[in-house]
Design an enzyme around this catalytic site. Structure first.
Site, PDB file in Angstrom:
ATOM      1  N   SER A  79       0.818  -1.218   0.000  1.00 17.76           N
ATOM      2  CA  SER A  79       0.000   0.000   0.000  1.00 17.76           C
ATOM      3  C   SER A  79       0.856   1.275   0.000  1.00 17.76           C
ATOM      4  O   SER A  79       1.680   1.485   0.902  1.00 17.76           O
ATOM      5  CB  SER A  79      -0.890  -0.025   1.254  1.00 17.76           C
ATOM      6  N   ASN A  80       0.632   2.116  -1.001  1.00 18.98           N
ATOM      7  CA  ASN A  80       1.289   3.430  -1.022  1.00 18.98           C
ATOM      8  C   ASN A  80       0.716   4.323   0.071  1.00 18.98           C
ATOM      9  O   ASN A  80       1.418   5.151   0.653  1.00 18.98           O
ATOM     10  CB  ASN A  80       1.082   4.105  -2.384  1.00 18.98           C
TER      11      ASN A  80
END
Ligand SMILES: Cc1ncc(COP(=O)(O)O)c(C=O)c1O
Length: 331
Positions: A79-80
């Site tokens: 996840s960014n």
């Protein structure tokens, strides 16, 4: 860091982000050389950059106003949003707990390496379905509260009406930077990015490319956009393409790999295999089917995500094949 009583936004990034022409990419897609521009939201500054910084300015602003000592959020392993929440926490002096789907991969790569470097604590959800991550995060927040911390739950992907306000601001930047803008193309995940753009620019000027991160993203975008603008936003008015999901969110499709190669070799622009590569593949498909036409001004939103490339084994295998002279797969 600046914060006022009226405006709960904290400053975490560098604004406005630049807009750059992409003439060689434009021609390769079948557009005129000056039709296509790239909004560089990969250059937002904090923690490797990316779209989540704009939303975190609002959600972290609220967390600080509520006296939070620890940020809790959820996401996929790569996840960014989790990485940038970790960076925001570091910048603001808050602890960060990330509830991540699945089990810890070994070795850690991509965004996970940065999560560790930034000092976040990862809690792995194992076999828990994605829909239950939020409940696990809420349970964890409760445990922290009993321990004397003040937890703030940052929503999935940073997306809520509050977070989407960050993208209304991006829409205002685009109005000033790109007169006669016809279409801005964005990857669509948890919905806040598209929603903020729609709230500011109108549904007809925003094309979302669904990345398969969440079910029924159109409804979510419509709800957030209406919340930000104060005007109704019927889901059927939204321009959303669902044709780039392939076998699912983390699956690398042939058109996305082609898009990564095309952007890199025409403009030196590095996209990621989950979000921005899908956005460009969706734009290419939109030009082919006439939804985006030559002679109109189009902006591709580069929303970041580069660390995810280094945590995506299939994309790395394809890039390696290209390095050693094999043609990237077009399957
Ligand atoms: C690099 C990148 N681009 C685009 C998106 C999609 O943004 P949103 O979740 O606001 O729809 C994400 C979401 O995680 C992302 O990480």
């Amino acid at each position: 860091m600046t914060q006022t009583r009226k405006d709960r936004r904290v400053s975490l990034g560098s604004w406005p982000t630049p807009v750059e022409p992409a003439p060689r990419l434009a021609r390769a897609l079948g557009l005129n050389a000056d039709d296509l521009w790239v909004k560089r939201d990969d250059l937002t500054g904090l923690g490797g950059g990316g779209n989540k910084v704009r939303k975190l300015e609002w959600t972290c602003g609220q967390a600080l106003a509520e006296g939070a000592t620890v940020l809790v959020t959820t996401g996929a392993a790569q996840s960014n949003h989790a990485r940038l929440t970790a960076a925001a926490g570091a910048r603001l002096g808050l602890d960060v707990v990330l509830v991540l789907a699945g089990d810890p991969p070994s070795p850690a790569a991509g965004n996970l390496v940065l999560d560790g470097l930034l000092g976040a604590t990862a809690v792995w959800a194992g076999g828990l379905p994605g829909s239950e991550l939020l409940a696990k995060a809420a349970e964890l927040a409760e445990q922290l509260r009993r321990r004397g911390d003040v937890p703030a739950l940052i929503p999935f992907g940073g997306s809520s009406v509050l977070g989407a306000r960050g993208y209304a601001e991006c829409g205002r930047e685009l109005r000033a930077q790109v007169p006669a803008l016809r279409t801005v193309v964005t990857a669509l995940g948890s919905g806040g990015t598209m929603a903020g753009l729609v709230a500011e620019l109108g549904a007809e000027r925003v094309l979302g490319v669904d990345c398969g991160a969440a079910p029924d993203p159109g409804r979510t975008v419509a709800r957030f956009a209406a919340g930000v603008s104060g005007r109704p936003c019927p889901p059927e008015d939204l321009r959303i393409r669902h044709d780039q999901i392939g076998e699912g969110y983390s699956h690398l499709t042939g058109p996305v790999m082609d898009a990564l190669v095309l952007a890199a070799r025409t403009e030196g622009l590095v996209l990621d295999p989950v979000y921005t590569g899908r956005a460009l593949a969706g734009l290419a498909a939109a030009v082919r089917d006439g939804d985006v036409v030559p002679g109109e001004r189009t902006v591709l939103l580069h929303s970041g995500g580069l660390p995810g490339l280094f945590g995506h084994p299939a994309a790395l295998r394809q890039a390696e094949a290209a390095l050693y002279g094999e043609r990237p797969s077009r399957s």
